[in-house]
Design an enzyme around this catalytic site. Sequence first.
Site, PDB file in Angstrom:
ATOM      1  N   ARG A   1      13.584 -26.435 -23.976  1.00 28.30           N
ATOM      2  CA  ARG A   1      12.678 -26.415 -22.157  1.00 28.30           C
ATOM      3  C   ARG A   1      11.299 -25.990 -22.229  1.00 28.30           C
ATOM      4  NH1 ARG A   1      12.076 -22.747 -17.731  1.00 28.30           N
ATOM      5  NH2 ARG A   1      12.232 -24.216 -15.826  1.00 28.30           N
TER       6      ARG A   1
ATOM      7  N   ASN B   1       7.904 -24.474 -12.598  1.00 29.23           N
ATOM      8  CA  ASN B   1       8.767 -23.757 -12.866  1.00 29.23           C
ATOM      9  C   ASN B   1       9.267 -22.800 -11.401  1.00 29.23           C
ATOM     10  OD1 ASN B   1      10.457 -21.750 -14.617  1.00 29.23           O
ATOM     11  ND2 ASN B   1       8.448 -20.242 -13.388  1.00 29.23           N
ATOM     12  N   GLU B   2      10.194 -22.208 -10.918  1.00 28.53           N
ATOM     13  CA  GLU B   2      10.291 -20.758  -9.692  1.00 28.53           C
ATOM     14  C   GLU B   2       9.543 -21.415  -8.587  1.00 28.53           C
ATOM     15  OE1 GLU B   2      10.920 -17.429 -11.661  1.00 28.53           O
ATOM     16  OE2 GLU B   2      12.071 -18.179 -13.057  1.00 28.53           O
TER      17      GLU B   2
ATOM     18  N   HIS C   1      18.496 -20.806 -11.582  1.00 26.21           N
ATOM     19  CA  HIS C   1      17.568 -20.091 -12.622  1.00 26.21           C
ATOM     20  C   HIS C   1      18.883 -18.320 -12.829  1.00 26.21           C
ATOM     21  CE1 HIS C   1      13.642 -21.506 -13.382  1.00 26.21           C
ATOM     22  NE2 HIS C   1      14.739 -21.945 -14.053  1.00 26.21           N
TER      23      HIS C   1
ATOM     24  N   TYR D   1      19.711 -14.490 -12.984  1.00 28.76           N
ATOM     25  CA  TYR D   1      19.795 -13.327 -13.646  1.00 28.76           C
ATOM     26  C   TYR D   1      20.409 -12.544 -13.608  1.00 28.76           C
ATOM     27  CZ  TYR D   1      15.247 -15.966 -16.273  1.00 28.76           C
ATOM     28  OH  TYR D   1      15.070 -16.310 -17.208  1.00 28.76           O
TER      29      TYR D   1
ATOM     30  N   GLU E   1      17.394 -21.717 -16.749  1.00 27.72           N
ATOM     31  CA  GLU E   1      17.626 -20.811 -17.339  1.00 27.72           C
ATOM     32  C   GLU E   1      18.252 -19.522 -17.004  1.00 27.72           C
ATOM     33  OE1 GLU E   1      13.306 -18.231 -16.432  1.00 27.72           O
ATOM     34  OE2 GLU E   1      11.843 -20.347 -16.742  1.00 27.72           O
TER      35      GLU E   1
ATOM     36  N   TRP F   1      16.937 -18.035 -21.498  1.00 30.15           N
ATOM     37  CA  TRP F   1      15.527 -17.396 -21.963  1.00 30.15           C
ATOM     38  C   TRP F   1      15.657 -16.068 -22.666  1.00 30.15           C
ATOM     39  CZ3 TRP F   1      11.222 -19.248 -19.439  1.00 30.15           C
ATOM     40  CH2 TRP F   1       9.673 -18.664 -20.256  1.00 30.15           C
TER      41      TRP F   1
END
Length: 543
Positions: A85, A162-163, A229, A231, A258, A288
């Site tokens: 990516r 992105n986001e 994503h 996290y 991610e 990531w």
Amino acid sequence: MRSRTASVPRVAKVAAALLGLLLSLLSFSTPAQAAPTGFRIENGRLVEASGNDFVMRGVNHAHTWYPGETQSLADVKSLGANTVRVVLSDGHRWTKNSAQDVAGVIAQCKANRLICVLEVHDTTGYGEESAAGTLDHAADYWIGLKEVLAGQEDYVIINIGNEPWGNTNPAGWTDPTIAAVKKLRNAGFTHTIMVDAPNWGQDWQGVMRANAKSVYDADPTGNLIFSIHMYSVYDTAQEITDYLNAFVNAKLPILIGEFGGPADQYGDPDEDTMMAVAQQLRLGYLAWSWSGNTDPILDLAIEFDRTRLSSWGQRVFNGANGIAATSKEATVYSSGGGDTTPPTAPGAPTASEVTSSSVKLAWSAATDATGVTGYDVVRVSGATETTATTTTGTTATVTGLAPSTAHTFAVYARDAAGNRSPRSATVTVTTSPGGSPSACGVGYRVTSSWPGGFQGEIVLRNTGASAINGWTLRWTFPDSQRVTNLWGGTATQSGSEVSVAAASYTATIPAAGSVTLGFTATRSTANPSPTAFTLNGATCSVS
């Protein structure tokens, strides 16, 4: 980027003719949507033009900030990735990547036999981050690159932005996302489009999860995939399995676009579960990130050096359910004249260290002209195979087996091009009788229900003084309930009796610890709860 905290009467014939004429006239002003020619979505899965499933295994690379690090794509490929990516800028916040530059990135991806996910990073945190750009601006950037992107549908996936929403009013994400998708389709794009979640990509308020079907249905080609994503918000197995299974059960395509693993001030993501569940569900993941992070704890390679992987890099590339063991090259490269010769069959596995719930297997290596990259250990039951584990070596320990049961295993080898060998000979092992844990407890509850079905949760507790390593949980439904999907283990059901063998990431329950299972099931009008559970043959208390 690191993120923050679903028989006409004769009189009607003239009207029908007029309607047909009207529709014919309208067709001149409505852009026709061509069927996808490259990647596409079928039955909630991302597939290639060949019709084969494609499961992304790769990393993110910050090209827009490090345009000189052109060796990175070759390095990522050499470590087994099938996808990269690539971070780009539409010029709103950072220096715009030109059409020539983007064409060069695509050429490098193709030269290194990688699928290229291209994303605009300027949208990161819109609504909360004042410097962020809009999805509409990002869509205009992609339209400006149409000549570069046309014809690359087999190799390129467009991640619009992105986001593209922060934590401020994340409900505002839905309409601009639909509008951006439609804008690209009206411009003639047939590529697979990827859309990121709000809440800095983590969707912790569930906006994307709740609105995914309406967004998907708004794409006239149906060629759209969602990206979550993961996290610090995703620090428990339950949160991860719940989120991913919600999309899988709805047959909505999703991947982990991610994810991070190292703990920081925001928390400690559960990367082991992310990777294990992605492999179990055959969903893509992209770690990531390769190198160059402001916070170097997230660098997979230290200073862009493939020979100096960080502990995070070793985990992603070479750990359990990692890239080296699970990645399969896109068939578009093999069909274009690449390696199509599979490895030889591995040697017949031999068994050792047999317990009530696990066995260690070993086999002699397969051979391949370009090198064996991994092995798939499968359980064999008649004509049915299920993957037990994957590894890059020639030994593996399979856990979560039922005690006092015969289990048959075989092994396949894979090479860098994704070719799979013939199956090895099999070995059958009978596990020893189940040892009783010193104490166990089960919490069972229905978390939601609907006509004809429900979702349940089981918390399995080790109340003893020593760890439980490998387990099988059994219970009997008191009515006609039947499990349709379960995460955290592998369920089998015969009549009203249910047996669940541990998954690799739930097999060990430390003393005073617990694991959580979730499932969906069918039901009749009544839905009484089971009243008795056994773990490895021992009766558990129920609360």
